[in-house]
Design a protein around this motif. Sequence first.
Motif, PDB file in Angstrom:
ATOM      1  N   LEU A  61       0.901  -1.140   0.066  1.00 11.95           N
ATOM      2  CA  LEU A  61       0.057  -0.029  -0.010  1.00 11.95           C
ATOM      3  C   LEU A  61       0.843   1.435  -0.016  1.00 11.95           C
ATOM      4  O   LEU A  61       1.676   1.205   0.931  1.00 11.95           O
ATOM      5  CB  LEU A  61      -0.832  -0.179   1.269  1.00 11.95           C
ATOM      6  N   VAL A  62       0.727   2.309  -0.829  1.00 11.00           N
ATOM      7  CA  VAL A  62       1.548   3.445  -0.858  1.00 11.00           C
ATOM      8  C   VAL A  62       0.434   4.401  -0.775  1.00 11.00           C
ATOM      9  O   VAL A  62      -0.705   4.654  -1.673  1.00 11.00           O
ATOM     10  CB  VAL A  62       2.054   3.566  -2.458  1.00 11.00           C
ATOM     11  N   PHE A  63       0.825   5.609   0.265  1.00  9.05           N
ATOM     12  CA  PHE A  63      -0.139   6.582   0.351  1.00  9.05           C
ATOM     13  C   PHE A  63       0.704   7.822   0.065  1.00  9.05           C
ATOM     14  O   PHE A  63       2.020   7.876   0.385  1.00  9.05           O
ATOM     15  CB  PHE A  63      -0.300   6.759   1.859  1.00  9.05           C
ATOM     16  N   ALA A  64       0.020   8.536  -0.661  1.00  7.26           N
ATOM     17  CA  ALA A  64       0.902  10.058  -0.918  1.00  7.26           C
ATOM     18  C   ALA A  64      -0.198  11.061  -1.129  1.00  7.26           C
ATOM     19  O   ALA A  64      -1.475  10.941  -1.246  1.00  7.26           O
ATOM     20  CB  ALA A  64       1.359   9.963  -2.600  1.00  7.26           C
ATOM     21  N   ALA A  65       0.186  12.327  -0.524  1.00  5.46           N
ATOM     22  CA  ALA A  65      -0.606  13.256  -0.225  1.00  5.46           C
ATOM     23  C   ALA A  65       0.254  14.582  -0.222  1.00  5.46           C
ATOM     24  O   ALA A  65       1.383  14.649  -0.086  1.00  5.46           O
ATOM     25  CB  ALA A  65      -1.349  13.387   0.931  1.00  5.46           C
ATOM     26  N   ASP A  66      -0.652  15.874  -0.755  1.00  2.00           N
ATOM     27  CA  ASP A  66      -0.138  17.042  -0.658  1.00  2.00           C
ATOM     28  C   ASP A  66      -0.576  17.600   0.701  1.00  2.00           C
ATOM     29  O   ASP A  66      -1.843  18.009   0.827  1.00  2.00           O
ATOM     30  CB  ASP A  66      -0.468  18.008  -1.967  1.00  2.00           C
ATOM     31  N   HIS A  67       0.236  17.525   1.809  1.00  4.35           N
ATOM     32  CA  HIS A  67      -0.437  17.940   3.259  1.00  4.35           C
ATOM     33  C   HIS A  67      -0.238  19.497   3.387  1.00  4.35           C
ATOM     34  O   HIS A  67      -0.489  19.650   4.434  1.00  4.35           O
ATOM     35  CB  HIS A  67       0.219  17.053   4.199  1.00  4.35           C
ATOM     36  N   GLY A  68       0.159  20.076   2.347  1.00  2.00           N
ATOM     37  CA  GLY A  68       0.130  21.510   2.714  1.00  2.00           C
ATOM     38  C   GLY A  68       1.554  22.003   3.338  1.00  2.00           C
ATOM     39  O   GLY A  68       1.850  23.192   3.491  1.00  2.00           O
ATOM     40  N   LEU A  69       2.865  21.167   3.578  1.00  6.33           N
ATOM     41  CA  LEU A  69       3.956  21.637   4.201  1.00  6.33           C
ATOM     42  C   LEU A  69       4.804  22.267   3.453  1.00  6.33           C
ATOM     43  O   LEU A  69       5.383  23.192   3.736  1.00  6.33           O
ATOM     44  CB  LEU A  69       4.457  20.185   4.959  1.00  6.33           C
ATOM     45  N   ALA A  70       4.522  22.003   2.152  1.00  4.53           N
ATOM     46  CA  ALA A  70       5.500  22.540   1.105  1.00  4.53           C
ATOM     47  C   ALA A  70       5.027  24.042   1.035  1.00  4.53           C
ATOM     48  O   ALA A  70       5.888  24.936   0.843  1.00  4.53           O
ATOM     49  CB  ALA A  70       5.164  21.898  -0.451  1.00  4.53           C
ATOM     50  N   ALA A  71       3.685  24.422   1.167  1.00  8.23           N
ATOM     51  CA  ALA A  71       3.295  25.884   1.219  1.00  8.23           C
ATOM     52  C   ALA A  71       4.029  26.694   2.416  1.00  8.23           C
ATOM     53  O   ALA A  71       4.241  27.851   2.411  1.00  8.23           O
ATOM     54  CB  ALA A  71       1.680  26.032   1.198  1.00  8.23           C
ATOM     55  N   ARG A  72       4.187  25.768   3.454  1.00  7.11           N
ATOM     56  CA  ARG A  72       5.098  26.679   4.699  1.00  7.11           C
ATOM     57  C   ARG A  72       6.281  26.691   4.547  1.00  7.11           C
ATOM     58  O   ARG A  72       7.077  27.224   5.516  1.00  7.11           O
ATOM     59  CB  ARG A  72       4.466  25.861   5.905  1.00  7.11           C
ATOM     60  N   GLY A  73       7.135  26.072   3.425  1.00 14.71           N
ATOM     61  CA  GLY A  73       8.452  26.165   3.272  1.00 14.71           C
ATOM     62  C   GLY A  73       9.114  25.067   4.080  1.00 14.71           C
ATOM     63  O   GLY A  73      10.436  25.104   4.213  1.00 14.71           O
ATOM     64  N   VAL A  74       8.490  23.908   4.647  1.00 14.87           N
ATOM     65  CA  VAL A  74       9.032  22.827   5.376  1.00 14.87           C
ATOM     66  C   VAL A  74       9.676  21.881   4.531  1.00 14.87           C
ATOM     67  O   VAL A  74      10.562  21.350   4.633  1.00 14.87           O
ATOM     68  CB  VAL A  74       7.858  22.371   6.387  1.00 14.87           C
ATOM     69  N   SER A  75       8.925  21.607   3.418  1.00 14.91           N
ATOM     70  CA  SER A  75       9.510  20.560   2.438  1.00 14.91           C
ATOM     71  C   SER A  75      10.540  20.927   1.483  1.00 14.91           C
ATOM     72  O   SER A  75      10.696  22.147   1.375  1.00 14.91           O
ATOM     73  CB  SER A  75       8.144  20.187   1.438  1.00 14.91           C
ATOM     74  N   ALA A  76      11.283  20.095   1.202  1.00 17.45           N
ATOM     75  CA  ALA A  76      12.468  20.334   0.299  1.00 17.45           C
ATOM     76  C   ALA A  76      12.097  20.566  -1.147  1.00 17.45           C
ATOM     77  O   ALA A  76      12.676  20.910  -2.095  1.00 17.45           O
ATOM     78  CB  ALA A  76      13.644  19.342   0.565  1.00 17.45           C
ATOM     79  N   TYR A  77      10.866  20.055  -1.523  1.00 18.78           N
ATOM     80  CA  TYR A  77      10.295  19.990  -2.828  1.00 18.78           C
ATOM     81  C   TYR A  77       8.959  20.852  -2.815  1.00 18.78           C
ATOM     82  O   TYR A  77       8.127  20.881  -2.106  1.00 18.78           O
ATOM     83  CB  TYR A  77      10.204  18.565  -3.275  1.00 18.78           C
ATOM     84  N   PRO A  78       8.650  21.492  -3.925  1.00 17.52           N
ATOM     85  CA  PRO A  78       7.213  22.101  -4.135  1.00 17.52           C
ATOM     86  C   PRO A  78       6.203  20.857  -4.063  1.00 17.52           C
ATOM     87  O   PRO A  78       6.466  19.789  -4.411  1.00 17.52           O
ATOM     88  CB  PRO A  78       7.368  22.632  -5.417  1.00 17.52           C
ATOM     89  N   SER A  79       4.957  21.445  -4.013  1.00 16.46           N
ATOM     90  CA  SER A  79       3.926  20.287  -3.903  1.00 16.46           C
ATOM     91  C   SER A  79       3.577  19.663  -5.350  1.00 16.46           C
ATOM     92  O   SER A  79       3.043  18.615  -5.258  1.00 16.46           O
ATOM     93  CB  SER A  79       2.472  21.101  -3.348  1.00 16.46           C
ATOM     94  N   ASP A  80       3.992  20.189  -6.350  1.00 16.99           N
ATOM     95  CA  ASP A  80       3.950  19.700  -7.661  1.00 16.99           C
ATOM     96  C   ASP A  80       4.659  17.994  -7.746  1.00 16.99           C
ATOM     97  O   ASP A  80       4.293  17.313  -8.483  1.00 16.99           O
ATOM     98  CB  ASP A  80       4.394  20.641  -8.781  1.00 16.99           C
ATOM     99  N   VAL A  81       5.732  18.140  -6.989  1.00 17.01           N
ATOM    100  CA  VAL A  81       6.639  16.784  -6.954  1.00 17.01           C
ATOM    101  C   VAL A  81       5.679  15.667  -6.521  1.00 17.01           C
ATOM    102  O   VAL A  81       5.721  14.498  -6.784  1.00 17.01           O
ATOM    103  CB  VAL A  81       7.832  16.967  -6.058  1.00 17.01           C
ATOM    104  N   THR A  82       4.653  15.912  -5.747  1.00 18.41           N
ATOM    105  CA  THR A  82       3.828  14.781  -5.227  1.00 18.41           C
ATOM    106  C   THR A  82       3.187  14.065  -6.150  1.00 18.41           C
ATOM    107  O   THR A  82       3.074  12.908  -6.524  1.00 18.41           O
ATOM    108  CB  THR A  82       2.666  15.247  -4.068  1.00 18.41           C
ATOM    109  N   ALA A  83       2.521  14.761  -7.153  1.00 16.53           N
ATOM    110  CA  ALA A  83       1.953  13.949  -8.347  1.00 16.53           C
ATOM    111  C   ALA A  83       2.822  13.542  -9.508  1.00 16.53           C
ATOM    112  O   ALA A  83       2.655  12.595  -9.811  1.00 16.53           O
ATOM    113  CB  ALA A  83       1.097  15.197  -8.943  1.00 16.53           C
ATOM    114  N   GLN A  84       3.990  13.909  -9.390  1.00 14.17           N
ATOM    115  CA  GLN A  84       5.096  13.495 -10.121  1.00 14.17           C
ATOM    116  C   GLN A  84       5.454  12.417  -9.837  1.00 14.17           C
ATOM    117  O   GLN A  84       5.956  11.435 -10.489  1.00 14.17           O
ATOM    118  CB  GLN A  84       6.187  14.640 -10.508  1.00 14.17           C
ATOM    119  N   MET A  85       5.603  12.295  -8.633  1.00 10.85           N
ATOM    120  CA  MET A  85       6.278  10.959  -7.871  1.00 10.85           C
ATOM    121  C   MET A  85       5.270   9.760  -8.100  1.00 10.85           C
ATOM    122  O   MET A  85       5.526   8.749  -8.462  1.00 10.85           O
ATOM    123  CB  MET A  85       6.382  11.267  -6.435  1.00 10.85           C
ATOM    124  N   VAL A  86       4.050  10.034  -7.900  1.00 11.66           N
ATOM    125  CA  VAL A  86       2.884   9.215  -7.966  1.00 11.66           C
ATOM    126  C   VAL A  86       2.882   8.725  -9.592  1.00 11.66           C
ATOM    127  O   VAL A  86       2.789   7.415  -9.796  1.00 11.66           O
ATOM    128  CB  VAL A  86       1.504   9.663  -7.540  1.00 11.66           C
TER     129      VAL A  86
END
Length: 97
Positions: A61-86
């Motif tokens: 089971l693989v779970f992926a989500a854009d949990h909003g942390l990218a918008a807060r500058g916490v993630s090393a990657y922009p939220s677009d990367v989530t969809a690209q990784m999936v």
Amino acid sequence: MDWTPPAVAPRADAVLTARLRQRIDHLTKPLGALGQLEALMLQAGLLQGRVDPRLDAPQVLVFAADHGLAARGVSAYPSDVTAQMVENFLAGGAAIS
């Protein structure tokens, strides 16, 4: 967890070994990041005599989500990367594939 794959004599095939290492090393992951699992992948490929070893009925089971942390500058990657990784997972280009 310290686990070692059981000792089985894989086929001695330098060409297949090189092709398997190439495939394992070019999955979307840092080199060696899967540790013993990479050794098991190599061993399975050598035992089956193929670059794309198969397991009967594997389940993950693989779970992926854009949990909003990218918008807060916490993630090393922009939220677009989530969809690209999936998409990469679904295309078979990631280690989870």
